[in-house]
Design a protein around this motif. Sequence first.
Motif, PDB file in Angstrom:
ATOM      1  N   GLY A   1      12.985 -11.069   4.100  1.00  0.00           N
ATOM      2  CA  GLY A   1      12.510  -9.789   4.625  1.00  0.00           C
ATOM      3  C   GLY A   1      13.634  -8.950   5.195  1.00  0.00           C
ATOM      4  N   GLY A   2      14.602  -9.608   5.822  1.00  0.00           N
ATOM      5  CA  GLY A   2      15.717  -8.873   6.396  1.00  0.00           C
ATOM      6  C   GLY A   2      16.706  -8.390   5.352  1.00  0.00           C
TER       7      GLY A   2
ATOM      8  N   THR B   1      11.085  -6.366   8.309  1.00  0.00           N
ATOM      9  CA  THR B   1      10.091  -7.187   7.615  1.00  0.00           C
ATOM     10  C   THR B   1      10.262  -8.660   7.952  1.00  0.00           C
ATOM     11  N   GLY B   2       9.142  -9.367   8.011  1.00  0.00           N
ATOM     12  CA  GLY B   2       9.169 -10.802   8.261  1.00  0.00           C
ATOM     13  C   GLY B   2       7.769 -11.373   8.177  1.00  0.00           C
ATOM     14  N   PRO B   3       7.592 -12.655   8.502  1.00  0.00           N
ATOM     15  CA  PRO B   3       6.239 -13.230   8.512  1.00  0.00           C
ATOM     16  C   PRO B   3       5.383 -12.494   9.531  1.00  0.00           C
ATOM     17  N   ALA B   4       4.117 -12.268   9.197  1.00  0.00           N
ATOM     18  CA  ALA B   4       3.265 -11.395  10.014  1.00  0.00           C
ATOM     19  C   ALA B   4       2.208 -12.179  10.762  1.00  0.00           C
ATOM     20  N   ALA B   5       2.051 -11.844  12.045  1.00  0.00           N
ATOM     21  CA  ALA B   5       1.015 -12.480  12.853  1.00  0.00           C
ATOM     22  C   ALA B   5      -0.374 -12.175  12.305  1.00  0.00           C
ATOM     23  N   GLY B   6      -0.543 -10.966  11.714  1.00  0.00           N
ATOM     24  CA  GLY B   6      -1.848 -10.575  11.193  1.00  0.00           C
ATOM     25  C   GLY B   6      -2.312 -11.382  10.000  1.00  0.00           C
TER      26      GLY B   6
END
Length: 533
Positions: free
Chosen positions: A47-48, A62-67
């Motif tokens: 993502g980075g 961008t990265g892993p999403a809590a949602g």
Amino acid sequence: MKLETKYFKTDLLAGLVVFLVALPLCLGIALASGAPLFSGIITGVIGGIIVGFLSGSNLSVTGPAAGLTAIVLAGITTVGSYELFLLAVVIAGVFQLLLGILKAGTISNYFPSNVIEGMLTGIGVIIILKQIPHAVGYDKDSEGDFAFIENNTGHNTLTAITDAINSVHYGAIIITVICIGILIAFNKVPFLKKIKLIPGGLVAVIAGVVINELFIASGSILAVQKEHLVNLPIPGSFNEFIGQFSMPDFKGLTNSSVWILGATIAVVASIETLLCLEAADKMDPLKRYSSGNTELRAQGIGNILAGLIGGLPMTSVIVRTSANINSGGRTKLSTIAHGLFLLLAVVSIPTILNKIPLAALAAILIMIGLKLASPKVFKHMWHNGKFQFIPFVVTVLAVVFTDLLKGVGIGLVVSILFILRGNMKLAYFFRKDRHKEGELIKIKLAQEVSFLNKAAIKQTLVHLPGNSRVIIDASETVYIDHDVLELIKDFVEFTSAEKNIKVDLVGFKEAYKIDNTMSHVSDADEQLEKEVL
């Protein structure tokens, strides 16, 4: 978009702070998702570096999403294996890539600003509430779990704070207070504000590590133990490091559950990304605009790569983006740098990273939350009027007490209701409190009168006083909905006669012509009309 060198130093330092914030979030979201811890790091790096380079945004990270944690947690169980889940991530990436090519990203232009402001403020409140337990040394809930109902404990955000107060660790509190003091000093003290060589967030983290190492060396009960520190997996050999990567099981291409899961991830991830993109543009000090279509294509490629080597699905993430902007990031170089720092740190210094107290990181996040949920934002929205303030407050509360997507959805519904109400009022100009029986009344229609205005116009016509003269002026109107025309026609031909109301139609175009044989305007009437106009 070309990389700029003007902000090279500040971007690198901002990337370093974002890296410190992103590291525990990557691990925490992986843990909350029921996935391997390393999968969160994979997604953070891709993502980075990759998405950061391909993205059209200067600031979003961008990265892993809590949602997506609940979807990932349920998805792994539904499809039966992590390898099949990775296939769903690849499929989600393909769907996102297609959405970008089809220009579906333009939907981001229709998010109301009051909802975006409410989302940002709500996220700020959540960050503060979620970090209070970590700040006092209570780390039962994973970093990165931003839902009101917590995945790991079954408690909610508020009860977790109560539990934390009953289980405080004084060493963690000392570290938090000192780190917050350092961050405030770097923001308020003129001398420190001028120092651009090192960011306050990095100083706070180093201070947290040093303080805790002193506690450990002295054998103090204040020492923060392993369960309250960053917990990055440390491979014992190169083969163990390579073993942390996984590949999708392409035999699942005939499995309908995998396709459904992929489509679900694509839709949710795309909406979260577009929301964050709008928020990033709103927070951008340089007031630049980003392409939603370019972002969807970049996210699609990122998810394809993540799925191919064992990563979690990704989105643009508000917490990291806020940290980036607040730390001085101004171009995509800061996003790429944070990904490079993640990669280098995981490969070279995982042991050092595992000495960072979560309390020190909580201090950074709490300060970010305070900036997002500043009282100034509430004051600003209040001055914008109730049509802006009420949807804003509803969005804030809904985001805090549900989750990001549900909260924004509720805020959108309320905002749309207010927009429709405002639209109905703006369809014409009429002040019923100024008119009495027998007076000349003018109703001036707007440029466009749609079916949404029918109810309001109907109420106005119904409540017109009897024995009066009414002028309905459409001289500036470009479009009138057929239902509204029928309503006016019925009023002219039937209702007005019952109440002895004389109606004159002014400016109705040939296409909108209504047969009005009720009157001929006399010279006296014309003079009276001019006085009213």
